[in-house]
Every structure is written in structure tokens, then in C-alpha cells.
Design an enzyme around this catalytic site. Structure first.
Site, mmCIF file in Angstrom:
data_model
loop_
_atom_site.group_PDB
_atom_site.id
_atom_site.type_symbol
_atom_site.label_atom_id
_atom_site.label_comp_id
_atom_site.label_asym_id
_atom_site.label_seq_id
_atom_site.Cartn_x
_atom_site.Cartn_y
_atom_site.Cartn_z
ATOM 1 N N SER A 103 -7.256 4.315 -11.703
ATOM 2 C CA SER A 103 -6.154 4.624 -10.801
ATOM 3 C C SER A 103 -6.025 3.538 -9.724
ATOM 4 C CB SER A 103 -6.401 5.988 -10.145
ATOM 5 O OG SER A 103 -5.357 6.273 -9.271
ATOM 6 N N GLY A 104 -4.843 3.008 -9.564
ATOM 7 C CA GLY A 104 -4.609 1.977 -8.561
ATOM 8 C C GLY A 104 -4.823 0.558 -9.082
ATOM 9 N N THR A 108 1.172 1.050 -13.521
ATOM 10 C CA THR A 108 2.580 1.418 -13.449
ATOM 11 C C THR A 108 3.433 0.222 -13.033
ATOM 12 O OG1 THR A 108 1.946 3.673 -12.959
ATOM 13 C CG2 THR A 108 4.198 3.060 -12.439
ATOM 14 N N ASN A 155 -4.588 5.669 -4.530
ATOM 15 C CA ASN A 155 -3.323 4.972 -4.740
ATOM 16 C C ASN A 155 -2.221 5.774 -4.045
ATOM 17 O OD1 ASN A 155 -0.973 3.824 -5.708
ATOM 18 N ND2 ASN A 155 -1.549 3.954 -7.867
ATOM 19 N N SER A 158 0.401 7.303 -6.818
ATOM 20 C CA SER A 158 -0.389 7.505 -8.030
ATOM 21 C C SER A 158 0.367 8.375 -9.033
ATOM 22 C CB SER A 158 -1.708 8.173 -7.651
ATOM 23 O OG SER A 158 -2.472 8.433 -8.798
ATOM 24 N N SER A 159 0.420 7.930 -10.278
ATOM 25 C CA SER A 159 1.080 8.732 -11.310
ATOM 26 C C SER A 159 0.178 9.907 -11.644
ATOM 27 C CB SER A 159 1.303 7.915 -12.582
ATOM 28 O OG SER A 159 1.547 6.566 -12.293
ATOM 29 N N GLY A 393 -6.079 6.427 -15.870
ATOM 30 C CA GLY A 393 -7.359 5.822 -16.232
ATOM 31 C C GLY A 393 -8.499 6.794 -16.024
ATOM 32 N N GLU A 395 -11.465 8.796 -14.635
ATOM 33 C CA GLU A 395 -11.562 9.354 -13.278
ATOM 34 C C GLU A 395 -12.912 9.997 -13.011
ATOM 35 O OE1 GLU A 395 -7.047 10.729 -12.002
ATOM 36 O OE2 GLU A 395 -8.565 12.262 -12.254
HETATM 37 P P1 ADP Z 1 -1.818 2.567 -11.270
HETATM 38 O O1 ADP Z 1 -0.536 2.934 -11.969
HETATM 39 O O2 ADP Z 1 -2.741 1.781 -12.127
HETATM 40 O O3 ADP Z 1 -2.495 3.734 -10.650
HETATM 41 P P2 ADP Z 1 0.008 1.149 -9.545
HETATM 42 O O4 ADP Z 1 0.700 0.356 -10.578
HETATM 43 O O5 ADP Z 1 0.707 2.331 -8.992
HETATM 44 O O6 ADP Z 1 -1.439 1.602 -10.055
HETATM 45 O O7 ADP Z 1 -0.395 0.136 -8.376
HETATM 46 C C1 ADP Z 1 -0.898 0.588 -7.138
HETATM 47 C C2 ADP Z 1 -0.366 -0.275 -6.007
HETATM 48 O O8 ADP Z 1 -0.892 -1.589 -6.123
HETATM 49 C C3 ADP Z 1 1.134 -0.449 -6.045
HETATM 50 O O9 ADP Z 1 1.780 0.569 -5.357
HETATM 51 C C4 ADP Z 1 1.321 -1.808 -5.386
HETATM 52 O O10 ADP Z 1 1.276 -1.663 -3.989
HETATM 53 C C5 ADP Z 1 0.081 -2.569 -5.779
HETATM 54 N N1 ADP Z 1 0.315 -3.443 -6.953
HETATM 55 C C6 ADP Z 1 0.039 -3.185 -8.251
HETATM 56 N N2 ADP Z 1 0.390 -4.211 -9.052
HETATM 57 C C7 ADP Z 1 0.915 -5.160 -8.253
HETATM 58 C C8 ADP Z 1 1.479 -6.476 -8.465
HETATM 59 N N3 ADP Z 1 1.553 -7.025 -9.676
HETATM 60 N N4 ADP Z 1 1.904 -7.165 -7.377
HETATM 61 C C9 ADP Z 1 1.833 -6.636 -6.147
HETATM 62 N N5 ADP Z 1 1.317 -5.417 -5.883
HETATM 63 C C10 ADP Z 1 0.849 -4.672 -6.903
HETATM 64 MG MG MG Z 2 0.344 4.773 -12.227
#
Ligand code: ADP
Ligand code: MG
Length: 741
Positions: A103-104, A108, A155, A158-159, A393, A395
């Protein structure tokens, strides 16, 4: 985007001097410090969340990757998206992009960049229907995030559900439809959130974003602290203005997707009803001579609100809250009053279910507008598909429950698929082709998957058995049953089996050694969550709503209690079935992998905590991946396909070879280029070690194609296919000397 020099480290971990964790980490760190968040392992992309805006995205960057081979530009998500797209378009192969990580880690965000890439490179002729589909694809993310994402400690966005999205393409390679599957929404979040976390964004967006008049109609107050379900996260609100702009963005996205204004109003009413439901409390008054006290709702006005907002009769709402109908033999129905505890339980179950149905309805509504309309007749109505999987992911929390078991089981399944597809298939292919191969040891997690999903004995099956027994089985008895079944399993333990291990509580915890680490699960609530029971009265209530949108979410409310004979499938079994189907689906496609890494726990830019990353590198199996890849080859092609593509680059093979076998012809061709040292000859395929060899061949081919085309035109001979890029088989009428330098 500039090209990379050696100071940026190795763009592919395959090029490391030695494959050790130290070397891997050093390269990862070096690249991260230089703003290079992407690195390959062959065709697998490793991505580190930068936690800052980097100038890596947008139309200019997209143009740099469009139509290129993977190894021609610095590693990037766009390159992977492009590779998946080209495989789909050129070879009509269904492909999928599997994004994993904790997560994070940036899953996404990665999926959004992939979608943006695909949207940018398709539909050059701007067909209206294709544009519509693209719009919906892009806008759907915003809506799904509003209803399915929440702020967690790991996060802020977070999804809280798993997402798999198929994009359908026609023969021109333009998106003509799509479909979203969602997996296991974390609906317990509706009721309760950990300290520092919030409920789903949608609640706050409505509270902060709605106009005053609408808010009044919903009987809501702006302040989330007023509601039990949003109180916990009330102090953690994003700026009020932010929440409002998110609200507006979601409204706009819903409009573009095609939600009607009436539907949107229903959605708001349902969200408001859930909030009011959460504030309903029960009081039990003792009554002389009665065994059970008399139950009342503390604040009757809330019942009025719920009834109004769900367009159901007030009397029925009240009755559902205070009692349930039970069938007592035959067709006799009796109304049985709740205790206060039962009533609270039923209210919570209802609130969760209403939200879950709302979420699922939003998904299906989006699907209905993305449904493919113009199917391609040339493929018997079948389109090619790119699937994008963005799923929760692995957890581990201080206390882990049924949801974590499901999520971690899902990750075991995906890891197994990864092993099968990348590691095992690769090894097996080399064996089949008679290529010398050094066996790489890797941990096969099949035994853990079995522990969870095996029929009759697996954790989920034992849980189902406990749920199907009459009310007498407790979580604790379920735990004993698990112990009996798995006392000798190397990946299972509990305090009862290991009395000295004080990190588990007796009679409450069991532990699974997952491939990613040990997780201790508390069985409290397992039976309840798995049964996922909702009284039929509530379902009927919702089904009989005069709001058509709400009603559509409850088709199973049509039955009355005497007709409900079959026990519904449990949450665990439903989840397992959906995972099996997902993995089957992914396995039928050509996979591309994005492995996301979270650089630190504090969500800060420019800091890579080595210990934290090392752990992720280890459990994602990245080192094994590099080893297999190094023992392996960058590319492999059947001899005829290789010849089709490159025969014009050699006088012995153009236009036809006379060398006895395709293998011999390929050998001659490579010798002429001086490339024979970088390949291995399998029984049916050529294995090419380094990407550079391919580059050389491609360059040579690119130099010759225009000359050939020119000559063909001069002779007024048309190539069989329109695009030079796609055509590999020219009419073989020219003498070799005519085109060779
Ligand atoms: P996950 O889906 O794996 O839990 P996210 O994709 O929501 O994580 O990413 C969490 C945070 O990290 C986002 O809200 C953003 O602030 C930052 N982040 C993730 N990927 C990038 C990227 N390629 N560039 C800039 N910031 C990013
Ligand atoms: Mg996500």
C-alpha cells in the site's frame, strides 16, 4: 526526457556485475537519487514511488516512447504500456499489465499513467465513439476513487478495493470498450476506522461539497464530527476547499460518464442515509413481566430521515430496525424483536451492505456505458484486450483479521502466477529447446496457496464449515479446527501448537508464514465476517423503495423470507472464486509486470530507507527474477519469424534462402552481422542474449526498408500490407543484388 549516462546506474538489473542484494540495492538507490525511479529486469519494470512530482510524464514524454522498443529509451511505465499495446496490436495478443506492491507503493498512480499513455496514442482519426470510450475510461478512475478510496495511515488516497480493468480494442488498435471488475471492498471501513484514518472519501465530499440547499434536503450538517461514521477522521480532513474541488471533479466525471442528474441525487441520498443510520441508537426499557425489554430508537427523527432518503415507508424502516421476520415451520411467519445488541448489529450490517451495493452499482453503471458496441467482425466479434490490474498489496497490521487474510491470499495467488509465468515457464522453455540452463532456486509458494484455498481442509473451507454449522460454533472452535487440520503444516502455527511463542495469544491467534513474511491473524469476527449476514427484511425494504436507483441495487430483496432456501455463498468463498477466475484470466494473456516499491514509511520525497526496501525486494522475488533473466535471454523468436523480419539484411537470405533449414539461414545471417556470439540456437527458436543485438538488426532493417519500398514502387509492385512497419513479407520478385548494399 534525456538519455541516461552511466552515472545513473544500470537501467536494467540484468546488467549488474553480480546479482546480490547489496548490488541490487546500490543500483536502486543510485538511480533513485538521480530521479530515475524506473529500472527494468528484462521486461519487468521496477518502480520506486518518488513522493514528488517528477518531470517524467505528459505528451512530450509519451511521444518519446511511442512506437519504440522497450530498450530504446530509459526505463519507463510508458515503455511497458507501449510494449503491451504493440504486442496486442501487432500480434493480436491479449495482454495484461499486473501492478503489484504494498500500500502506498504507487500502483494506482502507475495504472493512471498507463491509461493516459494508451489514451494518448490511440484514435488518431478522432472517431467520436472511441473518444467517448476513452473519456469514460479516464474519468472512471476519479469516480471509483471517490467511492472506493480512503485516507489510511499508509496512503492518503488508498484504494480499499481491488481493481482489474479490461480495455477492448478494435483491429485498428483503438479502444472501443472496457470493463471493470472490483474485488472485495473493505466495507468494514464504513463503520469504523483506525486512529489517523478516514472513511471513504465520498462521505466527506458530500458533506463539504454540496450546496446549502441540497445539504438541507439531505438533513445533513457540514461537520463530519457530527456523524458516528465520519467522526474518527473528522480532524483529518483535507482542506475544506480541496474537498469541495474534489466533489466538483467527481460530479463532473459522473456527468461525463453518463450518470443522470437523478441518479446522482439518489447517490447523495444513499450516502446521507448511511450517515444517519450510523447515528441511530437503541434503548432497551425494562417491562414488567417480559423476559426481554422493550426496544426503542433513541432519536426517532433519524428514522424519518432514513425513510425519506431511501424512499421507503417509515413504519417499515422502524420495524426492520427493531425486529426481524423468522419463518417458523411451514409458511408461518413471526416477528421476533431484537435485543439492543442484535439491533445494533443489524443496523451496522445494513449500513455496510447499503454502501457496498452503492459501490458495486457505481461500477456496474460505469461498465454499462463502456460496454463494447462496435465489435470487430473480422475477429468473430472478439476484440483484443489489454487488462490492467491494480490490486491491494500484501498487508500486515498490528491486528489482522479476515480482510487481511483475503488480501494476503490474493497476493499469494498473484505471486504464484508470477513464478509460473516468469520463472518457471522460462526455465521450462529452455529445457524444451535444448538450451543449456543453470537451474535457479526459487521459493515456490504453492503450498501456502493450498493452505488457504484447498477444498475441505484449507483455512477458507474450515471457516465455511464453521459458518454452516448452527449458531453454536464460535471463532475459538474454528481456531481449534484449524489447528487440528494444519498442525503439521510448515507454514501454519498457533499458540496452542507452539505454547512458548508469546507473540500469539492463546485461543485467539494463528499465524501463516506468507511468502512475504509472517502474519498473525486474530480469529475474532472471522465467522461473522465470512457469513456476512444481512436480514432479509432489510433487503426487502430496499427492494421496495420507490427510488428506482436504490431499488436496482437490491434485486435479491424480491424474495420473501420463506423463499430464501439456499444459503448464500460466504464472503470467503466468493472471494476465492473471484481470485481463481482472475488468475485464470491473467494466465490466458501475455503478461507485463510493474513491481512497485515504497521507499519509506513516512511518505516523504528523496528518502530511500534501505531496510524497508530490501524487504520488499526480497519478497517480490526480484533477485530471483534477475538471476533467471541473466541465465536467460532478452529475446526469443521462432526461426521463421526471425527470418521474416530480418531476411532483407543478408544476401544469403533475401529473398529466399537455399540453406537447408531456417536455423542454418539464421546462422548465416547472424554471422554476416558478426552477431553469432550473442545468441543460442534452440530446436525451434533463436535466443538472443542482449538487447543491443536486436537494436543492430533493427537499424540495419530500417536502412533497407525504404530502398525496398522504392524499388517495389518503381516496378509498380505494391507490398501486400499497407504499413511498412507491419509488413515483413515482401513479394519475392527482386534479385537480392538489387537491394543489398
Ligand atoms: P498504491 O495504489 O500503491 O497504494 P498510490 O498509487 O495511491 O499507491 O500512491 C500513493 C501516493 O504516492 C500518491 O497519492 C502520490 O502522492 C504518490 N505517488 C505515487 N506514484 C507517484 C509518481 N509516479 N509520481 C509522483 N508521486 C507519486
Ligand atoms: Mg491504490
Amino acid at each position: 526526457m534525456d538519455e541516461e549516462g552511466p552515472e545513473c546506474g544500470k537501467p536494467d538489473f540484468v546488467l549488474l556485475d553480480q546479482v546480490t542484494m547489496e548490488d541490487f540495492m546500490e543500483n536502486l538507490k543510485l538511480r533513485f537519487e538521480k530521479g530515475r525511479i524506473y529500472t527494468y529486469i528484462g521486461e519487468v519494470l521496477v518502480s520506486v514511488n518518488p513522493y514528488q512530482e517528477l518531470p517524467l510524464y505528459g505528451p512530450e514524454a509519451i511521444a518519446k516512447y511511442q512506437g519504440r522498443e522497450l530498450y530504446e529509451r530509459p526505463p519507463h511505465l510508458y515503455a511497458v504500456a507501449n510494449a503491451a499495446y504493440r504486442a496486442m496490436k501487432r500480434r493480436s495478443r491479449d495482454t495484461c499489465i499486473v501492478i503489484s506492491g504494498e500500500s502506498g507503493a504507487g500502483k494506482t498512480e502507475a495504472s493512471k499513467h498507463i491509461m493516459q499513455y494508451i489514451a494518448a496514442v490511440t484514435n488518431p482519426s478522432q472517431r467520436a465513439e472511441v473518444d467517448r470510450v476513452k473519456d469514460v475510461l479516464l474519468k472512471s478512475t476519479c469516480v471509483l476513487e471517490a467511492f472506493g478510496n480512503a485516507r489510511t495511515n499508509r496512503n492518503h488516497n488508498s484504494s480499499r478495493f481491488g481493481k482489474y480493468m479490461d480495455i477492448n480494442f478494435d483491429f485498428k488498435g483503438d479502444p472501443i470498450g472496457g470493463h471493470i471488475h472490483s474485488y472485495l471492498l473493505e466495507k468494514s471501513r464504513v463503520l469504523k476506522q483506525h486512529v489517523g484514518e478516514r472513511n471513504f472519501h465520498a462521505f466527506y465530499q458530500v458533506l463539504r461539497g454540496c450546496e446549502d440547499t441540497e445539504l438541507r434536503n439531505l438533513h445533513l450538517q457540514r461537520n463530519p464530527a457530527v456523524y458516528n461514521f465520519t467522526r474518527q477522521g473528522a480532524g483529518l480532513n483535507a482542506l475544506e476547499s480541496d474537498e469541495r474541488s474534489h466533489y466538483l471533479a467527481v460530479m463532473e466525471a459522473m456527468r461525463v460518464i453518463g450518470f443522470s442528474a437523478e441518479e446522482v441525487r439518489s447517490v447523495h441520498r444513499i450516502l446521507a442515509a448511511v450517515l444517519h443510520l450510523g447515528n441511530i441508537e437503541f434503548v432497551e426499557t425494562e417491562e414488567a413481566g417480559l423476559e426481554q425489554g422493550h426496544l426503542e430508537v433513541a432519536e426517532e427523527q433519524l428514522v424519518d430521515h432514513v425513510a425519506e432518503l431511501t424512499a421507503t415507508p417509515r413504519e417499515l424502516v422502524l420495524r426492520c430496525l427493531l425486529s426481524r421476520t423468522v419463518a417458523s415451520g411451514g409458511r408461518d411467519l413471526i416477528e421476533k424483536g431484537h435485543t439492543a445488541a442484535e439491533a445494533s448489529y443489524a443496523r451496522d450490517a445494513c449500513a455496510k451492505a447499503v454502501y457496498q451495493r452503492l459501490f458495486e452499482w457505481v461500477v456496474s453503471r460505469i461498465n454499462s456505458v463502456m460496454e463494447t458496441r462496435d465489435r470487430d467482425p473480422r475477429r468473430d466479434g472478439k476484440d483484443t484486450v489489454i487488462g490492467v490490474l491494480d490490486i491491494y498489496g500484501f498487508e500486515v497490521f498490528p491486528v489482522n483479521s479476515f480482510e487481511q487474510l483475503c488480501i494476503n491470499y490474493c497476493n499469494e495467488k498473484l505471486q504464484q502466477l508470477f513464478i509460473q509465468l516468469i520463472l518457471k515457464q522460462e526455465q521450462e522453455e529452455y529445457q524444451r529447446e535444448g538450451i543449456t540452463w543453470q537451474t535457479v532456486d526459487y521459493f515456490n509458494n504453492a503450498t501456502i496457496v493450498e493452505l488457504v484455498e484447498r477444498p475441505h481442509r484449507g483455512v477458507l473451507a474450515v471457516l465455511d464449515e464453521a459458518c454452516s454449522a448452527a449458531g453454536t460454533i464460535t471463532d475459538r472452535i474454528f481456531l481449534q479446527s484449524l489447528d487440528t487440520h494444519h498442525r503439521h503444516h510448515p507454514h501454519y502455527t498457533s499458540r496452542q501448537l507452539c505454547p512458548t511463542d508469546k507473540t500469539m495469544e492463546f485461543g485467539r491467534d494463528f499465524r501463516i508464514k506468507h511468502y512475504a513474511g509472517d502474519v498473525t491473524y486474530s480469529v475474532e469476527g472471522f465467522i461473522d465476517k465470512n457469513r456476512d449476514h444481512l436480514f432479509q427484511d432489510f433487503k426487502r425494504l430496499m427492494y421496495n423503495s420507490s427510488d428506482p436507483t436504490l431499488r436496482a441495487m437490491w434485486p435479491d430483496g424480491q424474495q420473501d423470507i420463506t423463499e430464501v432456501t439456499k444459503r448464500p455463498l460466504t464472503a470467503g468463498t466468493l472471494f476465492k472464486n473471484s481470485m481463481v477466475a482472475l488468475v485464470e484470466n491473467l494466465a490466458s494473456k501475455e503478461p507485463f509486470y510493474v513491481r512497485c516499491i515504497k521507499p519509506n514509511e513516512d511518505k516523504v520525497a528523496s528518502r530511500l530507507d534501505e531496510d524497508h526496501c530490501r524487504h520488499q525486494v526480497a519478497y517480490l522475488g526480484l533477485l530471483e527474477n534477475v538471476r533467471v533473466r541473466r541465465a536467460g535471454f532478452a529475446s526469443r523468436q521462432p526461426y521463421p519469424r526471425f527470418l521474416l523480419r530480418y531476411k532483407m539484411t543478408c544476401e544469403y537470405t533475401w529473398p529466399n534462402h537455399l540453406l537447408g533449414s531456417d536455423k542454418a539461414a539464421v546462422s548465416a545471417l547472424l554471422e554476416q552481422h558478426g552477431l553469432q556470439g550473442d545468441v543460442a540456437f534452440g530446436h525451434t527458436k533463436l535466443f538472443i542474449r542482449s538487447p543491443q543485438t536486436l537494436v543492430t538488426l533493427e537499424q540495419s532493417r530500417a536502412r533497407l526498408i525504404p530502398i525496398i519500398v522504392l524499388l517495389l514502387q518503381k516496378k509498380d509492385l505494391r507490398p501486400r500490407e499497407k504499413h511498412a512497419e507491419q509488413s515483413t513479407d515482401f513479394p519475392l520478385l527482386l534479385p537480392a543484388s538489387a537491394v543489398l548494399p
